[in-house]
Design a protein around this motif. Structure first.
Motif, PDB file in Angstrom:
ATOM      1  N   ALA A 111       1.019  -1.285   0.097  1.00 43.54           N
ATOM      2  CA  ALA A 111      -0.061   0.099  -0.056  1.00 43.54           C
ATOM      3  C   ALA A 111       0.895   1.309   0.033  1.00 43.54           C
ATOM      4  CB  ALA A 111      -0.963   0.126   0.942  1.00 43.54           C
ATOM      5  N   ILE A 112       0.699   2.168  -1.159  1.00 45.75           N
ATOM      6  CA  ILE A 112       1.511   3.200  -1.100  1.00 45.75           C
ATOM      7  C   ILE A 112       0.619   4.526  -1.177  1.00 45.75           C
ATOM      8  CG2 ILE A 112       3.111   4.442  -2.363  1.00 45.75           C
ATOM      9  CD1 ILE A 112       3.668   1.379  -3.742  1.00 45.75           C
ATOM     10  N   CYS A 113       0.871   5.510  -0.329  1.00 42.09           N
ATOM     11  CA  CYS A 113      -0.037   6.786  -0.318  1.00 42.09           C
ATOM     12  C   CYS A 113       0.474   7.592  -1.540  1.00 42.09           C
ATOM     13  CB  CYS A 113       0.370   7.595   1.013  1.00 42.09           C
ATOM     14  SG  CYS A 113      -0.676   9.060   1.019  1.00 42.09           S
ATOM     15  N   CYS A 114      -0.409   8.110  -2.274  1.00 41.40           N
ATOM     16  CA  CYS A 114      -0.289   8.716  -3.591  1.00 41.40           C
ATOM     17  C   CYS A 114      -1.467   9.760  -3.848  1.00 41.40           C
ATOM     18  CB  CYS A 114      -0.065   7.764  -4.938  1.00 41.40           C
ATOM     19  SG  CYS A 114       0.202   8.477  -6.326  1.00 41.40           S
ATOM     20  N   ASP A 115      -0.979  11.013  -3.572  1.00 39.35           N
ATOM     21  CA  ASP A 115      -2.135  12.183  -3.899  1.00 39.35           C
ATOM     22  C   ASP A 115      -2.029  12.914  -5.227  1.00 39.35           C
ATOM     23  OD1 ASP A 115      -3.214  11.520  -1.500  1.00 39.35           O
ATOM     24  OD2 ASP A 115      -2.199  13.380  -0.276  1.00 39.35           O
ATOM     25  N   ASP A 116      -1.266  12.074  -6.255  1.00 42.11           N
ATOM     26  CA  ASP A 116      -1.057  12.705  -7.414  1.00 42.11           C
ATOM     27  C   ASP A 116      -2.243  12.683  -8.405  1.00 42.11           C
ATOM     28  OD1 ASP A 116       1.478  12.941  -6.699  1.00 42.11           O
ATOM     29  OD2 ASP A 116       2.409  11.366  -7.945  1.00 42.11           O
ATOM     30  N   HIS A 117      -3.155  11.564  -8.187  1.00 38.30           N
ATOM     31  CA  HIS A 117      -4.471  11.797  -9.105  1.00 38.30           C
ATOM     32  C   HIS A 117      -5.817  11.631  -8.188  1.00 38.30           C
ATOM     33  CE1 HIS A 117      -2.117  11.087 -12.663  1.00 38.30           C
ATOM     34  NE2 HIS A 117      -1.239  10.514 -12.197  1.00 38.30           N
ATOM     35  N   ASP A 118      -6.783  12.336  -8.923  1.00 35.35           N
ATOM     36  CA  ASP A 118      -8.084  12.167  -8.059  1.00 35.35           C
ATOM     37  C   ASP A 118      -8.853  10.908  -8.862  1.00 35.35           C
ATOM     38  OD1 ASP A 118      -7.868  14.776  -6.965  1.00 35.35           O
ATOM     39  OD2 ASP A 118      -8.490  15.750  -8.469  1.00 35.35           O
ATOM     40  N   CYS A 119      -8.361  10.347  -9.684  1.00 41.79           N
ATOM     41  CA  CYS A 119      -9.074   9.023 -10.337  1.00 41.79           C
ATOM     42  C   CYS A 119      -8.574   7.921  -9.781  1.00 41.79           C
ATOM     43  CB  CYS A 119      -9.002   9.367 -11.855  1.00 41.79           C
ATOM     44  SG  CYS A 119      -9.701   7.976 -12.831  1.00 41.79           S
ATOM     45  N   ALA A 120      -9.638   7.081  -9.342  1.00 39.07           N
ATOM     46  CA  ALA A 120      -9.196   5.678  -9.091  1.00 39.07           C
ATOM     47  C   ALA A 120      -8.505   4.945 -10.044  1.00 39.07           C
ATOM     48  CB  ALA A 120     -10.453   4.901  -8.370  1.00 39.07           C
ATOM     49  N   LEU A 121      -8.976   5.077 -11.338  1.00 39.24           N
ATOM     50  CA  LEU A 121      -8.365   4.153 -12.466  1.00 39.24           C
ATOM     51  C   LEU A 121      -6.906   4.745 -12.684  1.00 39.24           C
ATOM     52  CD1 LEU A 121      -8.747   2.468 -14.654  1.00 39.24           C
ATOM     53  CD2 LEU A 121      -9.609   3.946 -15.922  1.00 39.24           C
TER      54      LEU A 121
END
Length: 117
Positions: free
Chosen positions: A38-48
């Motif tokens: 599990a890696i925290c990533c706020d780079d995108h708003d889209c789950a896909l």
């Protein structure tokens, strides 16, 4: 050559840090005997988009994405950029979230998906 250990990558928005949702997704994978990273990533708003990044960074080529609003996408690195294998939402409940994690493990093991009820 990649030196990282094999596992399905789960890229998630920081909102979900330390939550039961992350636990359920990882436990579903664990039930299939497939490691989860599990890696925290706020780079995108889209789950896909998060799922695609996760799949491309995984040596197993399978990824899960969980965005801030609770959308979940399971995908494979070889799928087209605009397509997920399975989508879900955190509102679906813990059993369905865990099943989505298990489906990621089943994809790795080339087994049929469990039905999401």
């Amino acid at each position: 050559m990649s030196l990282s250990s094999p596992g399905v990558h789960l890229f998630y928005h920081s909102r979900w840090q330390g939550t039961r949702v992350l636990d359920e997704l990882c436990w579903g994978l664990e039930e299939q005997g497939v490691p989860c990273r599990a890696i925290c990533c706020d780079d995108h708003d889209c789950a896909l988009a998060l799922g695609k990044l996760a799949a491309k960074s995984s040596t197993l080529r399978v990824g899960l994405g969980l965005n801030a609003t609770g959308d979940i996408a399971l995908t494979h690195a070889q799928l087209p950029e605009d397509r997920a294998l399975v989508c879900g939402h955190t509102r679906a409940g813990t059993a369905q979230i865990r099943t989505l994690g298990a489906n990621a493990g089943q994809l790795v093991k080339v087994l049929p998906f469990s039905e999401i009820k």
